[in-house]
Design a protein around this motif. Structure first.
Motif, mmCIF file in Angstrom:
data_model
loop_
_atom_site.group_PDB
_atom_site.id
_atom_site.type_symbol
_atom_site.label_atom_id
_atom_site.label_comp_id
_atom_site.label_asym_id
_atom_site.label_seq_id
_atom_site.Cartn_x
_atom_site.Cartn_y
_atom_site.Cartn_z
ATOM 1 N N ASP B 5 0.755 -1.290 -0.402
ATOM 2 C CA ASP B 5 0.074 -0.233 0.227
ATOM 3 C C ASP B 5 0.567 1.287 0.110
ATOM 4 O O ASP B 5 2.485 1.475 -0.124
ATOM 5 N N ASN B 6 0.255 2.565 -0.243
ATOM 6 C CA ASN B 6 0.659 3.351 -0.685
ATOM 7 C C ASN B 6 1.589 3.835 0.843
ATOM 8 O O ASN B 6 3.023 4.515 0.738
ATOM 9 N N LYS B 7 1.133 3.632 2.020
ATOM 10 C CA LYS B 7 1.950 4.070 3.359
ATOM 11 C C LYS B 7 3.119 3.398 3.462
ATOM 12 O O LYS B 7 3.946 3.542 3.745
ATOM 13 N N LEU B 9 4.484 2.031 0.175
ATOM 14 C CA LEU B 9 5.499 1.774 -0.617
ATOM 15 C C LEU B 9 6.403 4.038 -0.414
ATOM 16 O O LEU B 9 7.724 4.189 -0.743
ATOM 17 N N MET B 10 5.436 4.654 0.250
ATOM 18 C CA MET B 10 6.219 6.240 0.479
ATOM 19 C C MET B 10 7.184 5.938 1.404
ATOM 20 O O MET B 10 8.084 6.443 1.700
ATOM 21 N N PRO B 15 11.163 2.487 -3.829
ATOM 22 C CA PRO B 15 10.254 2.189 -4.182
ATOM 23 C C PRO B 15 9.712 1.833 -5.327
ATOM 24 O O PRO B 15 8.994 0.777 -5.680
#
Lengths: 234, 621
Positions: B5-7, B9-10, B15
């Motif tokens: 999820d975005n969290k 990957l960030m 990423p």
């Protein structure tokens, strides 16, 4: 010949950083056999410059870079050749031939329009929505910027040109010039702090909808999309 | 949908390693294929994506309509931690689906120091580490690559090993898989059938017995029809072999960020320390006209700004001049750089290098490997001091000032005099510069020499497979002697000396010639926290030592022990064509300092002729 290229970037490609996007587009030029101009010297490179770096994790529908070309066939041909070699998620949206004297993309950037939504499709909390007007009505919108060395308090308000709020979406037109660039998430972070709600910028999906030059002046802005700035009318 | 999820990957570094979607990556409808194949490189994305073998097999497998081949890499340590904590299964880049859903997990094994990363990949995929614990709910785990020429230390973790070049047998394996699945055959019965295809080593089908001293007594097949010796697979016609015209182009900068044109496979030189030189025999060239067409097509399909020739010894390619001249013309037009590794320094290469590189920035590379002519004869490195000095002189006169020298320490029969020869030779090259370039012509500054030493690790299927390896202390002492031999030279200020870590070389030596008894130690090391051992920042020698101790492994048995001429080796179950008898004669000749000619000069009857390919055919009168 100076040519300005507008592109969009969505989905997984948003995790590709700015420098890698530059390398990506250089390879695209080669794959599409675009007649791009190279610099002189021992290791020639393509003459290509980007308007405004896009942060990792952000999407765009309005980013730009300029290239120099030896010859310009026609817009549709170049666009279709480039779009034929794009990665899924990246599209070339527009190409404009610029006046030789047109300022370059980076120097032209004055403002950007951002659309911020929740990654997971959530809505803003009622507590937040209830206080939006009050927040933007302040004389100053203070935001504490953390740099490597120290913390710096800045006033975001003069850099916010316009905004709108709905349940699921926050849109803002903000200063994107080299001197006064601010981020849409900085505004949100300040709003959340104002409402005493915990903030995580990774909850949000930010889309740069458009990048603008300023055809007006500091007193009276007249923002025009970069694709129409310095363009030779076709 | 991405697997992360975005969290996450960030929160992690780079990423874009985990998103797939690169130019020329292959996407298929998973409902329209019969076989899902995950191709894994057990190291980080940037290393794995630089590997030519991955690009070749990914392209080949995806040309089959009934197969979807996807890529898997080791998650970097930051993501590894998050995946364990959040119980996120390892996924393939294209579909972003768990590796466990695949029919096959193919792992390429390029160096010994990736063994713990193999366990990381299995573990994060929720695939049982041991072949014997797997069911049809798990993918078939197959290993390939140079380390499979002694797969015994990791035999427990694989269902089978593909010995040799991947181009030849995958179609047969995949067809067999479909057939066996349709007949509801057991996994073991499938593996028995695989072993009969040739080139396939199924460790579970062999029982090993040991002598009292710990050496191997015998390998005995425990099923009907299983071969006694597994013979490597090779491509006999390189020009008509499959090769990717559109290799995957990574978004992020990887180690090998260029078009790689493999001009030949194998090597005519018989350096006695070199494993690749034996494994890939006989040398097989690709047709120059085919290479020209391929180069242009690959540049067009990738957009890369650089092309590199790949082979073990480019100077030995018979059509090199024609190919390089063609590439210079074509690449100049396209603003593409040419990189020419492994070139012998002579008139032709100095001329060519002057055209393709900036003389001021590039350096000359010599790999004398040993400091004295005596020792170079022992290792059969056909490079004389005169070759090096005359090559250097030629390059110095053409403006070069930077020289890189590569040596090995710990070669069999090495004396202190041989080691001191490294400083002596480095000094002579510096002297050659000052003698051949008058002061007023030194416009690019004075000569700069970088002398590097690595520690010798004896490898299977080489003449030195019988040789004792040095201890860590001997390695360190030898590096010290090398350093002082440089420091006492007149031109020492022009010479910079680099040496490798000694403890990693010892571990590499244990694993390279190890047997099945090491499986448990590798597993212990992994469980203690070893991973990314090839990366000096993450290498934890004390944990490896602890793992050996816990499992009563005597390191010296694998490293410093000189093997008896008649000892049965763990890798004797395999054949790379080159016969053990011939290697034995090479080992004995090395002790006498007798050199052996290269394959182009004369056939030495090494045994690779059984493949009827390449130079074994063209040089047969």
């Amino acid at each position: 010949m100076k040519v300005r290229i507008k592109f969009s970037k969505h989905g997984p490609t948003k995790y590709i950083g700015h420098l890698d996007m530059m390398r990506y587009f250089q390879k695209c030029m080669r794959r599409a056999e675009i007649d791009i101009k190279y610099s002189g010297g021992y290791s020639p490179h393509q003459i290509m410059s980007f308007a405004h770096p896009l942060g990792v994790g952000m999407e765009t529908d309005g980013d730009y870079f300029d290239i120099e070309m030896n010859s310009f066939s026609d817009k549709e041909d170049i666009m279709s050749r480039l779009n034929a070699v794009m990665a899924t998620g990246v599209r070339i949206l527009d190409i404009s031939l610029l006046d030789d004297k047109a300022p370059n993309a980076m120097a032209s950037v004055a403002a950007a329009l951002y659309k911020v939504t929740f990654e997971n499709g959530d809505s803003f909390l009622p507590d937040i929505l209830a206080r939006v007007e009050q927040f933007f009505g302040q004389d100053e919108i203070l935001y504490t910027k953390e740099t490597k060395k120290n913390t710096l308090e800045v006033d975001l308000k003069p850099h916010i040109y316009n905004y709108s709020f709905s349940d699921k979406e926050f849109e803002c037109l903000v200063d994107a010039s080299s001197a006064g660039n601010i981020k849409s998430t900085q505004i949100l972070e300040a709003l959340y702090a104002y409402c005493n709600v915990a903030f995580d910028k990774n909850d949000f999906l930010v889309n740069r909808v458009e990048t603008f030059a300023d055809a007006g002046n500091d007193e009276l802005h007249n923002f025009v999309p970069l694709s129409n700035w310095g363009k030779i009318n076709d | 949908m991405l697997a992360l999820d975005n969290k996450i990957l960030m929160a992690i570094d780079k990423p874009a390693r985990y998103i797939g979607n690169e130019i020329n990556s292959v996407y298929k409808d998973k409902n329209k294929v019969d076989i899902r194949f995950a191709f894994a490189f057990p190291d980080v994305y940037e290393i794995g994506m630089s590997h030519l073998g991955l690009q070749i097999l990914y392209d080949m497998l995806n040309k089959y309509d009934d197969v979807w081949c996807e890529r898997v890499f080791s998650p970097w340590t930051d993501l590894d931690e998050i995946m364990r904590k959040n119980k996120i299964p390892l996924f393939a880049l294209e579909s972003q689906e768990p590796v466990k859903n695949m029919d096959f997990l193919g792992i390429t094994i390029q160096y010994e120091m990736c063994y713990t990363n193999i366990l990381q990949i299995l573990d994060l995929s929720n695939i049982p580490l041991h072949s014997c614990d797997r069911t049809w709910d798990d993918p078939i785990v197959v290993g390939g690559g140079p380390c499979t020429y002694n797969p015994e230390p990791i035999a427990d973790f694989f269902d089978f090993f593909y010995i040799g070049e991947g181009e030849t047998k995958y179609r047969a394996i995949l067809d067999l898989y479909k057939e066996c699945k349709s007949k509801n055959m057991s996994r073991r019965d499938f593996l028995i059938e695989v072993s009969k295809l040739g080139g396939m080593y199924v460790p579970s089908l062999y029982d090993v017995t040991y002598n009292d001293d710990g050496t191997i007594k015998a390998y005995t097949p425990n099923a009907e029809g299983v071969p006694y010796v597994v013979k490597k697979e090779i491509v006999t016609d390189m020009t008509n072999a499959t090769y990717p015209t559109s290799p995957v182009v990574p978004f992020i900068k990887v180690t090998q960020d260029r078009v790689v044109l493999e001009i030949q496979r194998g090597c005519i030189r018989g350096c006695r320390f070199c494993q690749a030189g034996q494994l890939y025999r006989p040398v097989r060239e690709r047709d120059v006209e085919w290479l020209k067409t391929q180069a242009i097509a690959m540049l067009k399909a990738t957009g890369h700004e650089e092309i590199s020739l790949s082979s073990l010894s480019s100077s030995d390619y018979s059509q090199l001049e024609e190919l390089v001249n063609f590439l210079i013309d074509e690449c100049n037009k396209r603003y593409v750089n040419i990189s020419l590794p492994s070139l012998r320094i002579d008139n032709f290469s100095v001329d060519v290098m002057g055209k393709v590189q900036d003389v001021k920035k590039s350096s000359l590379t010599f790999a004398p490997e040993a400091g004295s002519q005596r020792l170079r004869n022992v290792i059969n490195k056909g490079l004389t001091e005169e070759d090096i000095l005359s090559g250097a002189r030629l390059a110095f006169k053409n403006g070069w000032t930077r020289v890189k020298l590569y040596f090995m320490l710990g070669l069999p029969g090495e004396t202190e005099e041989d080691i001191r020869g490294i400083g002596e030779l480095s000094d002579k090259i510096a002297k050659e510069f000052f003698d051949s370039v008058p002061k007023e012509e030194r416009k690019n500054g004075p000569v700069q020499i970088v002398t590097s030493t690595s520690f010798f690790v004896p490898k299977p299927f080489t003449a030195f497979q019988w040789a004792p390896q040095n201890t860590k202390q001997e390695f360190i002492d030898k590096a010290y002697i090398t350093r002082s031999s440089i420091l006492e030279r007149i031109n020492q200020k022009r010479i910079k000396y680099n040496w490798h870590e000694a403890d990693v070389s010892v571990l590499e030596g244990i694993l390279a010639r190890g047997d099945r008894k090491l499986n448990v130690a590798i597993e212990t090391a992994y469980k203690l926290g070893c991973m990314y051992d090839a990366w000096s920042d993450s290498y934890k020698d004390e944990l490896w030592q602890e793992a050996f101790k816990q499992n009563n492994i005597d390191i010296s048995f694998y490293t410093t022990r000189e093997r008896d001429l008649d000892e049965i080796f763990p890798w004797d179950i395999l054949s790379c064509g080159v016969s053990k008898e011939w290697l034995k004669s090479e080992w004995l000749k090395s002790k006498e300092g007798i050199v052996t000619h290269n394959c182009a000069a004369t056939c030495n009857g090494c045994g690779a002729g059984i493949y009827n390919a390449g130079i074994c055919v063209t040089h047969r009168k």
